[in-house]
Motif scaffolding. Structure first.
Motif, PDB file in Angstrom:
ATOM      1  N   UNK A  85       0.801  -1.218   0.000  1.00  0.00           N
ATOM      2  CA  UNK A  85       0.000   0.000   0.000  1.00  0.00           C
ATOM      3  C   UNK A  85       0.838   1.274   0.000  1.00  0.00           C
ATOM      4  N   UNK A  86       1.354   1.683   1.088  1.00  0.00           N
ATOM      5  CA  UNK A  86       1.982   2.982   1.258  1.00  0.00           C
ATOM      6  C   UNK A  86       3.243   3.128   0.408  1.00  0.00           C
ATOM      7  N   UNK A  87       3.354   4.206  -0.368  1.00  0.00           N
ATOM      8  CA  UNK A  87       4.543   4.474  -1.191  1.00  0.00           C
ATOM      9  C   UNK A  87       5.331   5.614  -0.560  1.00  0.00           C
ATOM     10  N   UNK A  88       6.612   5.377  -0.327  1.00  0.00           N
ATOM     11  CA  UNK A  88       7.514   6.399   0.212  1.00  0.00           C
ATOM     12  C   UNK A  88       8.637   6.559  -0.799  1.00  0.00           C
ATOM     13  N   UNK A  89       8.852   7.774  -1.281  1.00  0.00           N
ATOM     14  CA  UNK A  89       9.924   7.943  -2.243  1.00  0.00           C
ATOM     15  C   UNK A  89       9.944   9.285  -2.938  1.00  0.00           C
ATOM     16  N   UNK A  90      10.543   9.269  -4.110  1.00  0.00           N
ATOM     17  CA  UNK A  90      10.768  10.451  -4.929  1.00  0.00           C
ATOM     18  C   UNK A  90       9.794  10.410  -6.100  1.00  0.00           C
ATOM     19  N   UNK A  91       9.179  11.544  -6.407  1.00  0.00           N
ATOM     20  CA  UNK A  91       8.256  11.594  -7.532  1.00  0.00           C
ATOM     21  C   UNK A  91       8.269  12.968  -8.177  1.00  0.00           C
ATOM     22  N   UNK A  92       8.304  12.978  -9.507  1.00  0.00           N
ATOM     23  CA  UNK A  92       8.155  14.214 -10.261  1.00  0.00           C
ATOM     24  C   UNK A  92       6.805  14.255 -10.968  1.00  0.00           C
ATOM     25  N   UNK A  93       5.921  13.318 -10.618  1.00  0.00           N
ATOM     26  CA  UNK A  93       4.614  13.208 -11.259  1.00  0.00           C
ATOM     27  C   UNK A  93       3.599  14.077 -10.535  1.00  0.00           C
ATOM     28  N   UNK A  94       2.934  14.974 -11.261  1.00  0.00           N
ATOM     29  CA  UNK A  94       1.869  15.756 -10.644  1.00  0.00           C
ATOM     30  C   UNK A  94       0.640  14.905 -10.390  1.00  0.00           C
ATOM     31  N   UNK A  95       0.494  13.803 -11.134  1.00  0.00           N
ATOM     32  CA  UNK A  95      -0.614  12.881 -10.922  1.00  0.00           C
ATOM     33  C   UNK A  95      -0.562  12.298  -9.513  1.00  0.00           C
ATOM     34  N   UNK A  96       0.635  12.054  -9.006  1.00  0.00           N
ATOM     35  CA  UNK A  96       0.785  11.464  -7.676  1.00  0.00           C
ATOM     36  C   UNK A  96       0.472  12.448  -6.568  1.00  0.00           C
ATOM     37  N   UNK A  97       0.429  13.729  -6.869  1.00  0.00           N
ATOM     38  CA  UNK A  97       0.242  14.738  -5.830  1.00  0.00           C
ATOM     39  C   UNK A  97      -1.214  15.138  -5.689  1.00  0.00           C
ATOM     40  N   UNK A  98      -2.067  14.153  -5.686  1.00  0.00           N
ATOM     41  CA  UNK A  98      -3.494  14.409  -5.509  1.00  0.00           C
ATOM     42  C   UNK A  98      -3.895  14.146  -4.069  1.00  0.00           C
ATOM     43  N   UNK A  99      -4.966  13.419  -3.880  1.00  0.00           N
ATOM     44  CA  UNK A  99      -5.469  13.121  -2.539  1.00  0.00           C
ATOM     45  C   UNK A  99      -4.535  12.187  -1.790  1.00  0.00           C
ATOM     46  N   UNK A 100      -4.487  12.334  -0.484  1.00  0.00           N
ATOM     47  CA  UNK A 100      -3.736  11.446   0.416  1.00  0.00           C
ATOM     48  C   UNK A 100      -2.259  11.374   0.093  1.00  0.00           C
ATOM     49  N   UNK A 101      -1.682  12.462  -0.317  1.00  0.00           N
ATOM     50  CA  UNK A 101      -0.253  12.508  -0.623  1.00  0.00           C
ATOM     51  C   UNK A 101       0.362  13.669   0.143  1.00  0.00           C
ATOM     52  N   UNK A 102       1.395  13.373   0.943  1.00  0.00           N
ATOM     53  CA  UNK A 102       2.056  14.411   1.724  1.00  0.00           C
ATOM     54  C   UNK A 102       3.468  14.602   1.215  1.00  0.00           C
ATOM     55  N   UNK A 103       3.906  15.834   1.163  1.00  0.00           N
ATOM     56  CA  UNK A 103       5.263  16.155   0.745  1.00  0.00           C
ATOM     57  C   UNK A 103       5.263  17.181  -0.352  1.00  0.00           C
ATOM     58  N   UNK A 104       6.452  17.672  -0.643  1.00  0.00           N
ATOM     59  CA  UNK A 104       6.566  18.630  -1.742  1.00  0.00           C
ATOM     60  C   UNK A 104       6.569  17.856  -3.060  1.00  0.00           C
ATOM     61  N   UNK A 105       6.978  18.477  -4.121  1.00  0.00           N
ATOM     62  CA  UNK A 105       6.914  17.815  -5.424  1.00  0.00           C
ATOM     63  C   UNK A 105       8.121  16.942  -5.716  1.00  0.00           C
ATOM     64  N   UNK A 106       8.900  16.588  -4.712  1.00  0.00           N
ATOM     65  CA  UNK A 106      10.019  15.665  -4.917  1.00  0.00           C
ATOM     66  C   UNK A 106       9.903  14.451  -4.000  1.00  0.00           C
ATOM     67  N   UNK A 107      10.005  14.650  -2.674  1.00  0.00           N
ATOM     68  CA  UNK A 107       9.905  13.537  -1.742  1.00  0.00           C
ATOM     69  C   UNK A 107       8.468  13.438  -1.251  1.00  0.00           C
ATOM     70  N   UNK A 108       7.861  12.245  -1.369  1.00  0.00           N
ATOM     71  CA  UNK A 108       6.437  12.099  -1.020  1.00  0.00           C
ATOM     72  C   UNK A 108       6.190  10.889  -0.118  1.00  0.00           C
ATOM     73  N   UNK A 109       5.081  10.948   0.562  1.00  0.00           N
ATOM     74  CA  UNK A 109       4.495   9.842   1.296  1.00  0.00           C
ATOM     75  C   UNK A 109       3.080   9.721   0.740  1.00  0.00           C
ATOM     76  N   UNK A 110       2.830   8.703  -0.086  1.00  0.00           N
ATOM     77  CA  UNK A 110       1.578   8.589  -0.827  1.00  0.00           C
ATOM     78  C   UNK A 110       0.733   7.440  -0.278  1.00  0.00           C
ATOM     79  N   UNK A 111      -0.451   7.780   0.254  1.00  0.00           N
ATOM     80  CA  UNK A 111      -1.379   6.781   0.781  1.00  0.00           C
ATOM     81  C   UNK A 111      -2.662   6.751  -0.044  1.00  0.00           C
ATOM     82  N   UNK A 112      -2.572   7.146  -1.308  1.00  0.00           N
ATOM     83  CA  UNK A 112      -3.735   7.172  -2.188  1.00  0.00           C
ATOM     84  C   UNK A 112      -4.207   5.742  -2.475  1.00  0.00           C
ATOM     85  N   UNK A 113      -5.500   5.559  -2.679  1.00  0.00           N
ATOM     86  CA  UNK A 113      -6.058   4.229  -2.942  1.00  0.00           C
ATOM     87  C   UNK A 113      -5.495   3.631  -4.233  1.00  0.00           C
ATOM     88  N   UNK A 114      -5.002   4.461  -5.148  1.00  0.00           N
ATOM     89  CA  UNK A 114      -4.416   3.936  -6.391  1.00  0.00           C
ATOM     90  C   UNK A 114      -3.109   3.192  -6.129  1.00  0.00           C
TER      91      UNK A 114
END
Length: 77
Positions: A38-67
């Motif tokens: 489930x939980x994704x921790x890492x680096x992302x340059x995708x604006x798609x990933x920065x939707x709901x249930x995503x914490x962090x700036x546009x580089x390092x994220x903690x993503x708990x989105x249902x996707x």
């Protein structure tokens, strides 16, 4: 190619991600496992990933989105 961002401004269509997904595995027998990630921790340059249930700036994220939910069955021969 630059595209209009839903968050304002422009961004490049290129999406780069790297990181880890936390999960569990449950063995049903010697040959069959159930897996859940489930939980994704890492680096992302995708604006798609920065939707709901995503914490962090546009580089390092903690993503708990249902996707990010992955459910699987593993069979070992």
């Amino acid at each position: 190619m630059l595209t209009d961002s839903p968050y304002g401004g422009e961004y490049d269509d290129c999406e780069v991600e790297a990181g880890i997904s936390l999960g569990i595995s449950y063995s049903l027998s010697h040959h069959l496992n159930l897996m859940l990630r489930y939980l994704h921790i890492g680096y992302s340059e995708s604006l798609r990933a920065h939707g709901n249930a995503c914490w962090g700036d546009h580089k390092f994220i903690l993503d708990a989105n249902i996707s990010r939910l992955q459910i699987g069955v593993q069979y070992i021969f």
